[in-house]
Design an enzyme around this catalytic site. Structure first.
Site, PDB file in Angstrom:
ATOM      1  N   SER A 212       0.926  -1.373   0.087  1.00  0.00           N
ATOM      2  CA  SER A 212      -0.031   0.149   0.051  1.00  0.00           C
ATOM      3  C   SER A 212       0.856   1.279  -0.037  1.00  0.00           C
ATOM      4  O   SER A 212       2.293   1.028   0.223  1.00  0.00           O
ATOM      5  CB  SER A 212      -0.893   0.147   1.175  1.00  0.00           C
ATOM      6  OG  SER A 212      -1.383   1.180   1.806  1.00  0.00           O
TER       7      SER A 212
ATOM      8  N   TYR B 186      -0.763  -1.669  10.094  1.00  0.00           N
ATOM      9  CA  TYR B 186      -0.974  -1.578   8.555  1.00  0.00           C
ATOM     10  C   TYR B 186       0.513  -0.911   8.118  1.00  0.00           C
ATOM     11  O   TYR B 186       1.253  -1.465   6.999  1.00  0.00           O
ATOM     12  CB  TYR B 186      -2.058  -0.589   8.084  1.00  0.00           C
ATOM     13  CG  TYR B 186      -2.384  -0.793   6.653  1.00  0.00           C
ATOM     14  CD1 TYR B 186      -3.080  -2.291   6.237  1.00  0.00           C
ATOM     15  CD2 TYR B 186      -2.408   0.139   5.562  1.00  0.00           C
ATOM     16  CE1 TYR B 186      -3.221  -2.469   5.003  1.00  0.00           C
ATOM     17  CE2 TYR B 186      -2.751  -0.200   4.521  1.00  0.00           C
ATOM     18  CZ  TYR B 186      -3.211  -1.319   4.028  1.00  0.00           C
ATOM     19  OH  TYR B 186      -3.666  -1.636   2.650  1.00  0.00           O
TER      20      TYR B 186
HETATM   21  N1  NAD Z   1      -8.894  -1.430  -0.706  1.00  0.00           N
HETATM   22  C1  NAD Z   1      -7.663  -0.388  -0.498  1.00  0.00           C
HETATM   23  O1  NAD Z   1      -8.268   0.807  -0.487  1.00  0.00           O
HETATM   24  C2  NAD Z   1      -6.317  -1.058  -0.587  1.00  0.00           C
HETATM   25  C3  NAD Z   1      -5.389   0.128  -0.583  1.00  0.00           C
HETATM   26  C4  NAD Z   1      -4.016  -0.116  -0.704  1.00  0.00           C
HETATM   27  C5  NAD Z   1      -3.827  -1.675  -0.549  1.00  0.00           C
HETATM   28  N2  NAD Z   1      -4.666  -2.424  -0.410  1.00  0.00           N
HETATM   29  C6  NAD Z   1      -4.236  -4.058  -0.243  1.00  0.00           C
HETATM   30  O2  NAD Z   1      -4.769  -4.745  -1.234  1.00  0.00           O
HETATM   31  C7  NAD Z   1      -5.170  -5.931  -0.757  1.00  0.00           C
HETATM   32  C8  NAD Z   1      -6.800  -6.382  -1.121  1.00  0.00           C
HETATM   33  O3  NAD Z   1      -7.403  -5.227  -0.381  1.00  0.00           O
HETATM   34  P1  NAD Z   1      -9.163  -5.226  -0.621  1.00  0.00           P
HETATM   35  O4  NAD Z   1      -9.403  -3.957  -0.291  1.00  0.00           O
HETATM   36  O5  NAD Z   1      -9.436  -5.762  -1.679  1.00  0.00           O
HETATM   37  O6  NAD Z   1      -9.475  -6.086   0.924  1.00  0.00           O
HETATM   38  P2  NAD Z   1     -10.728  -7.155   1.235  1.00  0.00           P
HETATM   39  O7  NAD Z   1     -11.070  -7.095   2.527  1.00  0.00           O
HETATM   40  O8  NAD Z   1     -11.811  -6.560   0.163  1.00  0.00           O
HETATM   41  O9  NAD Z   1     -10.268  -8.449   0.691  1.00  0.00           O
HETATM   42  C9  NAD Z   1      -9.113  -9.295   1.078  1.00  0.00           C
HETATM   43  C10 NAD Z   1      -9.544 -10.809   1.011  1.00  0.00           C
HETATM   44  O10 NAD Z   1      -8.482 -11.558   1.585  1.00  0.00           O
HETATM   45  C11 NAD Z   1      -9.307 -12.678   2.442  1.00  0.00           C
HETATM   46  N3  NAD Z   1      -8.682 -12.906   3.567  1.00  0.00           N
HETATM   47  C12 NAD Z   1      -8.481 -12.339   4.733  1.00  0.00           C
HETATM   48  N4  NAD Z   1      -7.709 -13.236   5.273  1.00  0.00           N
HETATM   49  C13 NAD Z   1      -7.222 -14.206   4.759  1.00  0.00           C
HETATM   50  C14 NAD Z   1      -6.579 -15.458   5.079  1.00  0.00           C
HETATM   51  N5  NAD Z   1      -6.048 -15.857   6.339  1.00  0.00           N
HETATM   52  N6  NAD Z   1      -6.206 -16.363   4.056  1.00  0.00           N
HETATM   53  C15 NAD Z   1      -6.774 -16.205   2.728  1.00  0.00           C
HETATM   54  N7  NAD Z   1      -7.587 -15.033   2.484  1.00  0.00           N
HETATM   55  C16 NAD Z   1      -7.919 -13.995   3.685  1.00  0.00           C
HETATM   56  C17 NAD Z   1     -10.614 -12.057   2.822  1.00  0.00           C
HETATM   57  O11 NAD Z   1     -11.511 -12.993   2.993  1.00  0.00           O
HETATM   58  C18 NAD Z   1     -10.877 -11.244   1.604  1.00  0.00           C
HETATM   59  O12 NAD Z   1     -11.821 -11.802   0.408  1.00  0.00           O
HETATM   60  C19 NAD Z   1      -4.777  -5.832   0.830  1.00  0.00           C
HETATM   61  O13 NAD Z   1      -3.578  -6.588   0.861  1.00  0.00           O
HETATM   62  C20 NAD Z   1      -4.947  -4.500   1.129  1.00  0.00           C
HETATM   63  O14 NAD Z   1      -4.033  -4.225   1.986  1.00  0.00           O
HETATM   64  C21 NAD Z   1      -6.227  -2.138  -0.351  1.00  0.00           C
END
Ligand code: NAD
Length: 246
Positions: free
Chosen positions: A135, A158
């Site tokens: 991120s 985070y």
């Molecule tokens: N959404 C944002 O604004 C954003 C911004 C920057 C970075 N990110 C990063 O991108 C990635 C995805 O984010 P997102 O917003 O899609 O999150 P999200 O919460 O929508 O999806 C994450 C998925 O990970 C799964 N998960 C959780 N624990 C798990 C485990 N132990 N084993 C397997 N799966 C597991 C969840 O069930 C979920 O479907 C993350 O690493 C997040 O930090 C997101």
């Protein structure tokens, strides 16, 4: 068709970004496998689903075995899982030591374990490609003022987790010298997901053109890193944030 016949495991494939990535891979002729701890919601017969927990070595290896048995190879892993414990997201002054450690264990530890287990498989196979999700908050310190008038914050766990994932990516890329396995990282900015309007306004004021990005704005970078066109990009972190972090 930049990913024709590439077998790609997307962990966190049922999440906000994961779903978009799975569809993006399909669109480019690849074969996405959605692997997630949460059961599949809308079943799409074109997409395989495997239940996996990135904090369990057995679960990760079962996932590798199932995919390998069915397809005879795995071209790449995309890790977009986002494990959080029940107290995740507290203000810095209220974070308990136990919660800090647990979140590091399940998220950073889970990314380490997943990469390590896939790398063991990729070494036997003779090739591989890993994309980890970090991120912008693994790169820059937060602008806390954009969270004013909201109940949100940028959790301290985070910052620690995501900065470590970027460095872990470099470590693993270099560890794999000469092995035909590359490891890169993508660092998105905030993604539109029903955040409070005040927050979006504050956030957008720090961006250069669009403001907060949509989930589909990240896909091009994922496809690029998965495809052979980026063959010699290795150990890098690509920021996709409309200039927010400048
Ligand atoms: N959404 C944002 O604004 C954003 C911004 C920057 C970075 N990110 C990063 O991108 C990635 C995805 O984010 P997102 O917003 O899609 O999150 P999200 O919460 O929508 O999806 C994450 C998925 O990970 C799964 N998960 C959780 N624990 C798990 C485990 N132990 N084993 C397997 N799966 C597991 C969840 O069930 C979920 O479907 C993350 O690493 C997040 O930090 C997101």
């Amino acid at each position: 068709m930049l990913l024709k016949d590439k077998i790609i495991v997307v962990i966190g494939g049922e999440g906000l970004l994961g779903k978009a990535i799975v569809n993006g891979i399909l669109h480019e002729g690849g074969v996405p496998i959605s692997a997630d701890i949460k059961p599949i919601k809308d079943s799409n017969n074109d997409i395989d689903y495997i239940m996996v927990d990135i904090t369990s070595k057995k679960s990760i290896n079962d996932c590798i075995e199932i995919v390998y048995k069915k397809y005879g190879k795995i071209d790449a892993l995309v890790n977009t899982a986002y494990p959080r414990n029940k107290n995740y997201g507290r203000n810095f002054l209220e974070v308990e030591f136990e919660d800090f450690c647990e979140n590091l264990n399940i998220h950073l530890g889970g990314y380490f374990l997943t990469s390590q287990q896939f790398i063991k498989f990729f070494l036997k196979q003779g090739f591989g490609n890993i994309i980890n999700f970090s991120s912008i908050y693994g790169v820059i310190a937060p602008s806390f003022e954009i969270y004013a008038e909201t109940t949100m914050t940028m959790p301290v766990e985070y910052a620690a987790i995501k900065s470590a994932i970027i460095h872990l990516t470099r470590y693993m890329a270099k560890f794999l010298k000469g092995k035909n396995i590359r490891v890169n990282c993508i660092s998105p900015g905030g993604i539109m997901d029903k955040q409070p309007i005040n927050f979006i306004k504050n956030y957008n004021s720090l961006c250069l053109n669009k403001g907060m990005l949509d989930k589909d704005d990240i896909i091009g970078t994922v496809i690029f890193l998965l495809g052979d066109i980026s063959k010699y990009i290795n150990g890098q972190n690509i920021i996709v944030d409309d200039g927010y972090s400048l």
